[in-house]
Design a protein around this motif. Structure first.
Motif, short mmCIF file in Angstrom:
data_model
loop_
_atom_site.label_atom_id
_atom_site.label_comp_id
_atom_site.label_asym_id
_atom_site.label_seq_id
_atom_site.Cartn_x
_atom_site.Cartn_y
_atom_site.Cartn_z
N ALA A 304 36.58 44.59 39.16
CA ALA A 304 36.88 44.91 40.55
C ALA A 304 38.31 45.41 40.66
O ALA A 304 39.09 45.31 39.70
CB ALA A 304 36.68 43.67 41.44
N ILE A 305 38.63 45.96 41.83
CA ILE A 305 39.99 46.37 42.13
C ILE A 305 40.58 45.41 43.16
O ILE A 305 40.00 45.23 44.23
CB ILE A 305 40.04 47.81 42.66
N ASP A 306 41.68 44.80 42.81
CA ASP A 306 42.39 43.93 43.75
C ASP A 306 43.28 44.81 44.63
O ASP A 306 44.12 45.56 44.12
CB ASP A 306 43.25 42.92 42.99
N VAL A 307 43.07 44.74 45.94
CA VAL A 307 43.83 45.53 46.91
C VAL A 307 44.89 44.63 47.54
O VAL A 307 44.56 43.72 48.32
CB VAL A 307 42.91 46.13 47.99
N ASP A 308 46.14 44.85 47.20
CA ASP A 308 47.26 44.06 47.72
C ASP A 308 47.88 44.83 48.87
O ASP A 308 48.71 45.74 48.67
CB ASP A 308 48.28 43.83 46.60
N ASP A 309 47.49 44.49 50.11
CA ASP A 309 47.98 45.21 51.28
C ASP A 309 49.48 45.01 51.49
O ASP A 309 50.17 45.91 51.98
CB ASP A 309 47.22 44.77 52.54
N LYS A 310 49.97 43.84 51.14
CA LYS A 310 51.38 43.56 51.37
C LYS A 310 52.27 44.43 50.49
O LYS A 310 53.25 45.03 50.97
CB LYS A 310 51.66 42.08 51.11
N ARG A 311 51.94 44.51 49.20
CA ARG A 311 52.75 45.32 48.28
C ARG A 311 52.19 46.73 48.12
O ARG A 311 52.79 47.55 47.43
CB ARG A 311 52.82 44.64 46.91
N GLN A 312 51.05 46.99 48.76
CA GLN A 312 50.38 48.30 48.70
C GLN A 312 50.13 48.70 47.24
O GLN A 312 50.51 49.78 46.79
CB GLN A 312 51.20 49.37 49.42
N LEU A 313 49.46 47.81 46.52
CA LEU A 313 49.15 48.04 45.12
C LEU A 313 47.67 47.85 44.85
O LEU A 313 47.01 47.00 45.46
CB LEU A 313 49.95 47.10 44.22
N LEU A 314 47.16 48.64 43.91
CA LEU A 314 45.78 48.51 43.42
C LEU A 314 45.86 48.05 41.96
O LEU A 314 46.56 48.67 41.15
CB LEU A 314 45.05 49.86 43.50
N SER A 315 45.12 47.00 41.62
CA SER A 315 45.15 46.47 40.26
C SER A 315 43.74 46.17 39.79
O SER A 315 42.88 45.75 40.57
CB SER A 315 45.98 45.18 40.20
N ILE A 316 43.51 46.35 38.50
CA ILE A 316 42.20 46.05 37.90
C ILE A 316 42.13 44.56 37.57
O ILE A 316 43.08 43.98 37.03
CB ILE A 316 41.97 46.89 36.65
N VAL A 317 40.98 43.97 37.89
CA VAL A 317 40.74 42.56 37.59
C VAL A 317 39.38 42.43 36.92
O VAL A 317 38.38 42.97 37.42
CB VAL A 317 40.78 41.69 38.87
N MET A 318 39.35 41.75 35.77
CA MET A 318 38.09 41.46 35.09
C MET A 318 37.77 39.98 35.26
O MET A 318 38.64 39.13 35.07
CB MET A 318 38.19 41.80 33.61
N THR A 319 36.52 39.67 35.62
CA THR A 319 36.06 38.29 35.75
C THR A 319 35.16 37.95 34.57
O THR A 319 34.23 38.72 34.26
CB THR A 319 35.29 38.08 37.05
N ASP A 320 35.42 36.84 33.90
CA ASP A 320 34.61 36.47 32.75
C ASP A 320 33.43 35.59 33.18
O ASP A 320 33.25 35.31 34.37
CB ASP A 320 35.45 35.79 31.67
N LEU A 321 32.64 35.17 32.22
CA LEU A 321 31.43 34.41 32.53
C LEU A 321 31.73 33.03 33.08
O LEU A 321 30.84 32.37 33.63
CB LEU A 321 30.56 34.29 31.27
N GLN A 322 32.97 32.57 32.96
CA GLN A 322 33.36 31.27 33.53
C GLN A 322 34.04 31.46 34.89
O GLN A 322 34.65 30.54 35.41
CB GLN A 322 34.32 30.54 32.58
N ASN A 323 33.91 32.70 35.43
CA ASN A 323 34.50 33.06 36.73
C ASN A 323 36.02 32.97 36.73
O ASN A 323 36.64 32.78 37.78
CB ASN A 323 33.94 32.18 37.85
N THR A 324 36.62 33.15 35.57
CA THR A 324 38.08 33.23 35.48
C THR A 324 38.50 34.69 35.58
O THR A 324 37.93 35.56 34.91
CB THR A 324 38.58 32.65 34.15
N GLU A 325 39.48 34.97 36.43
CA GLU A 325 39.94 36.34 36.61
C GLU A 325 41.06 36.68 35.63
O GLU A 325 41.95 35.85 35.38
CB GLU A 325 40.43 36.55 38.04
N HIS A 326 41.01 37.89 35.08
CA HIS A 326 42.02 38.37 34.14
C HIS A 326 42.55 39.71 34.65
O HIS A 326 41.78 40.66 34.82
CB HIS A 326 41.42 38.56 32.74
N VAL A 327 43.84 39.78 34.92
CA VAL A 327 44.43 41.04 35.36
C VAL A 327 44.58 41.97 34.17
O VAL A 327 44.51 41.53 33.00
CB VAL A 327 45.79 40.81 36.04
#
Length: 501
Positions: A304-327
């Protein structure tokens, strides 16, 4: 789509003639000149939009600090040739736009471009030389010739969807005039597509750039505008981990750069466009990318893409099978490179010709087959008509990895050698194809890869074992010399596969 490339006088490329399909793998040892083929393609791409010396300075081997272009010419000992020649046959899209948004429709989509450049000593600037156009030519290739000129197997429906138009005269030509000095002529496209109008004529020696690179008006040169865009889009990918990890601002370009920059913005734009097309389209894009990525990394649940409205940044996030997010900054280099290629696969706007060096970098040997499958599917499917779901895209890779060679289809493989023989061709690059493949039809007299050469390439441990005369080092045996490894070390590919090739 580049279907044939002939080069002479550029680096160690001497009378090289390479036919290319939708997907091509050039394999060979380090130092034989595989990368010089990519540099020749990059040089032609740069010449399509930049002045001569500027184009030369950005290609590997040119010196941008001094403007020295001498290093790009073929050198044999102390002897350096002063001319280089290129001929490229390629297919362009039928429709597009020029830089001002004017629509352009090609009068012919299968073209041949020829260019000859000469080194000229420039006495006005010390240690600096100049490039001079000797000859430039752009002509069409008739539809009746298309099947044989393309060479690689394809369906007629595909060919009819990409080879279109009619033309009877050249687009660019060079003829001697007056005292014999060559003059380059730029011919306009008429409304009927049959040529016409008074050509623009310029002495070749006065051109600071190619005539093709000067074209920007679709109303007068609609085919050449599209040809220039096609060549300028020939891209050598340099997927850099730092660029792939970087987040994007909200105003960042929505197209991935050759370094992998703007990966988050590109993926986010694809998802938003799919969402506008149909509800849930964004989820479909992210799911498709995640599913493809799971072929390389088993522990993937989602992207997914994390949309940071405050800093106006787009970042890629990968979620693993244990539902842990990895930037993105926490992902491995190989994962990021594979992710970038996956996003390209989902983006019909991505560049039309992609050159990628050593795709095995950062990849576990057992995952290389997944990488090669992805690269093959990035390329156009020549069994189906070209459309939005099957863009006219081409992939060329080079490698020195036996694992990559073992995974590519035999008709996609070219093996590079350093030529030996007379002094004149001592460092000449030789590129050979496998016997029984489609390239044999157009190059019946050219040598092919021998079975022994290919088996030696696929089984490098045999060469290591046969040539290793050194005494054992302190600390024990090499892994390959262990008794429990002997029965497994040869061959690296299944015996039945190696025997056939």
């Amino acid at each position: 789509m580049l279907t044939r490339l002939k080069v002479d006088g550029f680096k160690n490329l001497d009378r090289i003639d390479v036919r290319l399909g939708p997907f091509t793998c050039v394999a060979g040892p380090n130092g034989v000149g595989k990368s010089n083929l990519f540099d020749a393609i990059s040089f032609l791409a740069a010449l399509a939009e930049k002045p001569l010396v500027e184009a030369a300075s950005i290609v590997r081997g040119g010196d941008s600090r001094r403007g020295d272009v001498w290093g790009l010419f073929r050198r044999t000992g102390e002897r350096v040739t002063d001319r280089m020649r290129f001929a490229a046959e390629f297919v362009i899209p039928e429709e597009g736009e020029d830089e001002l948004g004017q629509s352009a429709k090609a009068s012919m989509t299968f073209l041949r471009y020829e260019l000859e450049l000469r080194y000229r000593q420039d006495s006005t600037i010390r240690t600096m030389g100049a490039l001079e156009v000797v000859r430039e030519k752009m002509v069409h290739i008739n539809r009746s010739e298309a099947k044989s000129r393309l060479g690689f197997p394809h369906k007629k429906a595909w060919r009819d969807s990409v080879v279109k138009g009619r033309r009877t005269s050249p687009y660019i030509s060079t003829e001697p005039e007056g005292g014999g000095e060559p003059v380059v002529s730029l011919h306009a496209d008429s409304v009927a597509g049959l040529g016409g109008g008074r050509p623009r004529r310029v002495p070749a020696a006065h051109l600071p750039r190619t005539m093709l690179s000067s074209v920007n008006n679709a109303a007068e040169h609609r085919t050449l505008v599209l040809a220039r865009q096609e060549m300028a889009g020939w891209t050598q990918l340099q997927l850099e981990p730092s660029a792939l990890r970087a987040p994007d601002g909200f105003t960042a370009p929505r197209s991935m750069g050759p370094s992998g920059s703007h990966l988050p913005a590109t993926l986010y734009d694809l998802a938003q466009a799919a969402q506008r097309d149909h509800p849930g389209g964004d989820r479909d894009i992210y799911a498709r990318v995640a599913n493809r990525l799971s072929e390389l990394v088993e522990n993937v649940r989602g992207i997914a893409i994390d949309v940071d409205d405050k800093r106006q940044l787009l970042s890629i996030v990968m979620t693993d099978l244990q539902n842990t997010e990895h930037v993105a900054s926490a992902l491995s280099d190989g994962t990021l490179r594979f992710l970038a290629l996956t996003v390209m696969e989902s983006d019909p706007r991505s560049r039309r010709l992609l050159c990628l060096e050593e795709p095995e970098n950062g990849m576990h040997p057992l995952r290389i087959a997944a990488v090669i499958d992805l690269l093959g599917e990035l390329a156009v499917d020549v069994n189906e008509e070209v459309d939005a779901d099957n863009p006219l895209r081409q992939v060329i890779i080079n490698t020195h990895s036996p694992s990559v060679v073992a995974c590519v289809q035999d008709d996609a493989l070219l093996v590079a050698h350093a030529g030996r023989g007379s002094v004149a061709v001592a460092s000449r690059l030789s590129v050979r194809h496998l016997p029984g493949t489609w390239r044999c039809q157009g190059a019946a007299d050219e040598p092919t890869v021998t079975r022994g050469d290919l088996l030696a390439y696929l089984n490098p441990l045999a060469a290591v074992s046969n040539n290793d005369d050194d005494a054992p080092r302190a600390g024990g045996k090499k892994v390959m010399d262990r008794e429990d490894m002997r029965q497994r070390r040869l061959p690296l590919v299944p015996a039945e596969t190696g025997a056939e090739q």
